[in-house]
Structure formats: C-alpha cells, structure tokens
Design an enzyme around this catalytic site. Sequence first.
Site, PDB file in Angstrom:
ATOM      1  N   CYS A 165      16.038  -7.592 -97.354  1.00  0.00           N
ATOM      2  CA  CYS A 165      17.205  -8.369 -97.762  1.00  0.00           C
ATOM      3  C   CYS A 165      18.304  -7.526 -98.379  1.00  0.00           C
ATOM      4  O   CYS A 165      19.404  -8.025 -98.636  1.00  0.00           O
ATOM      5  CB  CYS A 165      16.781  -9.473 -98.716  1.00  0.00           C
ATOM      6  SG  CYS A 165      15.505 -10.540 -97.996  1.00  0.00           S
ATOM      7  N   HIS A 305      21.300 -11.487-107.050  1.00  0.00           N
ATOM      8  CA  HIS A 305      20.442 -11.706-105.882  1.00  0.00           C
ATOM      9  C   HIS A 305      19.996 -13.171-105.903  1.00  0.00           C
ATOM     10  O   HIS A 305      19.993 -13.821-104.875  1.00  0.00           O
ATOM     11  CB  HIS A 305      19.262 -10.752-105.930  1.00  0.00           C
ATOM     12  CG  HIS A 305      18.392 -10.811-104.721  1.00  0.00           C
ATOM     13  ND1 HIS A 305      18.888 -10.608-103.444  1.00  0.00           N
ATOM     14  CD2 HIS A 305      17.062 -11.049-104.577  1.00  0.00           C
ATOM     15  CE1 HIS A 305      17.892 -10.717-102.573  1.00  0.00           C
ATOM     16  NE2 HIS A 305      16.780 -10.995-103.238  1.00  0.00           N
ATOM     17  N   GLU A 316      15.575 -10.696-112.750  1.00  0.00           N
ATOM     18  CA  GLU A 316      16.929 -10.176-112.608  1.00  0.00           C
ATOM     19  C   GLU A 316      17.770 -10.432-113.860  1.00  0.00           C
ATOM     20  O   GLU A 316      18.508  -9.551-114.312  1.00  0.00           O
ATOM     21  CB  GLU A 316      17.618 -10.791-111.385  1.00  0.00           C
ATOM     22  CG  GLU A 316      19.000 -10.223-111.133  1.00  0.00           C
ATOM     23  CD  GLU A 316      19.639 -10.710-109.852  1.00  0.00           C
ATOM     24  OE1 GLU A 316      20.717 -10.182-109.494  1.00  0.00           O
ATOM     25  OE2 GLU A 316      19.081 -11.629-109.202  1.00  0.00           O
ATOM     26  N   LYS A 337      23.760 -18.004-103.273  1.00  0.00           N
ATOM     27  CA  LYS A 337      22.646 -18.452-102.428  1.00  0.00           C
ATOM     28  C   LYS A 337      22.317 -19.914-102.685  1.00  0.00           C
ATOM     29  O   LYS A 337      21.642 -20.551-101.869  1.00  0.00           O
ATOM     30  CB  LYS A 337      21.406 -17.593-102.666  1.00  0.00           C
ATOM     31  CG  LYS A 337      21.470 -16.195-102.077  1.00  0.00           C
ATOM     32  CD  LYS A 337      20.124 -15.486-102.212  1.00  0.00           C
ATOM     33  CE  LYS A 337      20.174 -14.072-101.634  1.00  0.00           C
ATOM     34  NZ  LYS A 337      20.930 -13.149-102.504  1.00  0.00           N
ATOM     35  N   HIS A 342      19.429 -18.076 -98.284  1.00  0.00           N
ATOM     36  CA  HIS A 342      19.198 -16.626 -98.276  1.00  0.00           C
ATOM     37  C   HIS A 342      19.328 -16.106 -96.851  1.00  0.00           C
ATOM     38  O   HIS A 342      18.488 -16.382 -96.003  1.00  0.00           O
ATOM     39  CB  HIS A 342      17.818 -16.327 -98.837  1.00  0.00           C
ATOM     40  CG  HIS A 342      17.583 -14.880 -99.133  1.00  0.00           C
ATOM     41  ND1 HIS A 342      18.501 -13.897 -98.845  1.00  0.00           N
ATOM     42  CD2 HIS A 342      16.522 -14.244 -99.697  1.00  0.00           C
ATOM     43  CE1 HIS A 342      18.011 -12.726 -99.215  1.00  0.00           C
ATOM     44  NE2 HIS A 342      16.820 -12.914 -99.742  1.00  0.00           N
ATOM     45  N   PHE A 403      12.170  -7.191 -99.963  1.00  0.00           N
ATOM     46  CA  PHE A 403      10.732  -6.934 -99.921  1.00  0.00           C
ATOM     47  C   PHE A 403      10.499  -5.429 -99.726  1.00  0.00           C
ATOM     48  O   PHE A 403      11.196  -4.777 -98.946  1.00  0.00           O
ATOM     49  CB  PHE A 403      10.088  -7.688 -98.755  1.00  0.00           C
ATOM     50  CG  PHE A 403       9.872  -9.162 -99.002  1.00  0.00           C
ATOM     51  CD1 PHE A 403      10.166  -9.744-100.220  1.00  0.00           C
ATOM     52  CD2 PHE A 403       9.363  -9.966 -97.993  1.00  0.00           C
ATOM     53  CE1 PHE A 403       9.953 -11.099-100.444  1.00  0.00           C
ATOM     54  CE2 PHE A 403       9.147 -11.325 -98.198  1.00  0.00           C
ATOM     55  CZ  PHE A 403       9.434 -11.894 -99.422  1.00  0.00           C
TER      56      PHE A 403
END
Length: 417
Positions: A165, A305, A316, A337, A342, A403
């Site tokens: 991502c 994110h 985060e 998002k 996403h 990831f």
Amino acid sequence: MELKRVVVTGLGALTPIGNNIEEYWDGLINGKSGAAPITHFDASKFKTQFACEIKNFNINDFMHRKEARKLDRFSQYAMVASDEAIADSKLDLERVNKARVGVIWGAGIGGIETFHNEVRDFTKGDGTPRFNPFFIPKMIADIAPGHISIKNGFMGPNFTTVSACASSANAMIDALNYIRLGHCDVIITGGSEAAVIQSGVGGFNALHALSTNNENAASASKPFDANRDGFVLGEGAGALVLEEYEHAKARGAKIYAEVIGGGLSSDAYHMTAPHPEGIGVVAVMENCLKNAGITPEEVELINTHGTSTPLGDVAELKAIGKVFGDHAKNININSTKSMTGHLLGAAGAIEAIASILSLEHGIVPPTINHTTPDENIDPELNLTLNKAQKRKAKIAMSNTFGFGGHNACVLLKKLDE
C-alpha cells in the site's frame, strides 16, 4: 551538489468518489462516501459484500474497445488518470525533451483480475494449457507505466515500485529524487489498483483485514472510531506531474505545490501488523522531516494512512504524538480513506493529491463516519471529524504504509504567492 527543486504541475484522479480531479475534490470536501454493494461480481457468499468501486465509468469513453481489451483494469485506470494529469500540466508534447521525461508508477498488486480470470478459465477446461496471449503483458505490475510512456513517447526512466500500500508514495519519492539529482526534467508518477474481484476480497477476508459491516456499508470506513472493524477495499488511480522548478517556471506552468521531502523506513516487525508503538512510523516521519530540512512545528496538516483497522490507527496516532509532541494538537489530522476506502497501491497518490488540494484551497477534508471516541486515542488531537474545516496551511504531510512493514512519507509545501 545542489539539489534541484521539484514541483507539482499536473494532477489526475479516478476515484470511488469522483472520476476526475474536480469531482474528487468536491467529494472530499463534502464528505462523500464511496462505499456501496459490490457490482463487479456476485459477492453474496463473501464475508464482505461491499467496496469503494469506481462509478459511472466506461473505459470505451477514453480509448478504443480494441485497445482496452489489451489492458487490465489497473492499467486502464492508470491511463485515464495520467492523461488527465498530463493535460492539466499543459506540457507541450511536441517540444519537450522526451528523453528527460520519465514515468515512475506504483502498484501493490497489478493485474490480479487478469490473473484470476485466466487461471479460473484454464481450470474449467480439460487441462490443455490455453491462455490469452495478452495474459502476461496485462498482468505484470510494471506494464502501466510502460503503456503511459508508449502512448506519449516518454523515453526517460520507466518502472513500477511495489511496496504494497506504500507503492505510489514510493513512486513519488523515487520521482522526486530523479529530478532532484538532475536526471530528469519531468516525471509522471502516481499509482493505480483494481483488486475489487473475488480473489482480492476473499484474500483480504481470509486475513480478517476488511470490514464486514455489510448492513452499514456507506459508513463502514471509520478511521479512529472505537467501532472500526477493518478497512474498505477501494480501486482507482491518482497521477501527478512532477517537474523541476526552473523548467516549470520557464514554460509558465501552474504550480500546485512543491515536493520538499520524502522519507522511507521499515517496521521490521510483522508481515501484516504494524508495530504497536509505531516505531517504524516514527522513523519514517522523522526521516521525511530531515530530508525536507524542516522542523516538526512547521507541519500543519497530516493526511494519515488511517485505514480504519483496530491496530493501525492507534499505532499511527501514537507515532504522531511522539514525533510532534505538544504541536500534534495544533495539526489538522485526517483520513480521506473514510471516503475513498483503501486504494492499496494507489492510496499514496490520491492522498497526496488530497493534501495538495487542501493547501491550494485552504480546506481540510473531513474524517467521516466518526461517532464513538476511542479511549486509546488522545482526545485533544484534531482529527477533522465529520466536517471539512477551513485552514490556510503551508505544509502538509501524507503518510502511507504497506504490508511487509513498508513506510513512506511525503511532505508538500504551498509556494508563496
């Protein structure tokens, strides 16, 4: 050596809340949700039956049907967004030195729909290996920038970054550095993804990564909310024209913002989960600030994110607290998002675009769908909840993680008028 300055001179977007930049921005500031029941396939037997799909879109409005059949949807999306960005930049394609124009693109998965369909169709047969001759060229993740360069004759650096991502944010940082070092005058960068298919949804369901709130799809993406239960899968593309500052000035280009820094780091912790204390996220933001040569107190906006996962959102925000200290309370923090879902490898690009438009218009898009505070999140943080907020800001940060522990961070600055 003295590094070149890099600016953004063109934007393009194809998103679940708008099929071009104007529509995308309108959707952002009005808190539009892109989540709805899946239409690409029958999802009735899946744990998750909704996603943030592109809407009211026909690729044949943008290219001939024969050409479209040669492209996976992730490449189709890339072509549409990059065409808009190039047109927006008003680059003179007849006069520009195409040897110094590159394409660096991000895709976390690439042509997964093509792979899915070809393997499915093969297994239905008698075992005779019958595959479409375009199977491999449609599937490989690097093909999108290849098509962009072929169409426009761009002969500079041409490749795809793959870091899950974080892919399109990585692509932007590579583009920034190629121009900074004097290797290129212009680079088309960004990312695209088209993973709303059976194997995409089923695979993320198997990881327990997706929201399963099928009854309330439109409000299922709820970053920072105590009742969040996973991210909502999205699709689309974002494209930016990055250009050396003097090159842009010489041709009288409109400059949206300057890209003043990029940072990278690794969690080195877990295959899919973030470090609970956000150690890698702390590092990537500190690296980005150092790369830009600015202090934490100069940052006014952070597009996080913020995927709407139970672990990721808290980690985060903890990291932001560690990097920015008391100043974190003065920053408009948001997660777009909540509206787009996403977009995986395309997330960094469309979120950087959202940050650039925030700087340009003096408006911060909201984090929608928030109803219940999370006791693990500092209540004094301004998470820009549910309504857009006016703010004339000069510097924005955009965070993107993937990831494998991949972290990327970009800093953008509004130029003095």
